[in-house]
Design a protein around this motif. Sequence first.
Motif: not given
Length: 86
Positions: A3-15, A19-31
């Motif tokens: 069965l697929p598990l619905n476990i929230p990811k803790r280790g996130l990619t930059a993308e 998105e999690y932070c609400g940044c529109e781009t990865v460049d904005a997140f890197q800032t």
Amino acid sequence: MPLPLNIPKRGLTAEQAAEYCGCETVDAFQTWVKRRIVPGPIPGTHRWDRKAIDAALDHLSGLTKDASSSFDDWARRNARGAQGHQ
């Protein structure tokens, strides 16, 4: 079939972290990372810790007042721990 598990990811990619932070781009997140609004990736990886992001934003938003929860303290603890893993 497992069965697929619905476990929230803790280790996130930059993308995902952007998105999690609400940044529109990865460049904005890197800032945000460069400005120390949120921490960088987990030492030795290209993944961001969702809980570390939450803690940094909670601290900056005034939701936590405890000095031990500050990003700088977290970064110092992780820098010492990462040295042994390189």
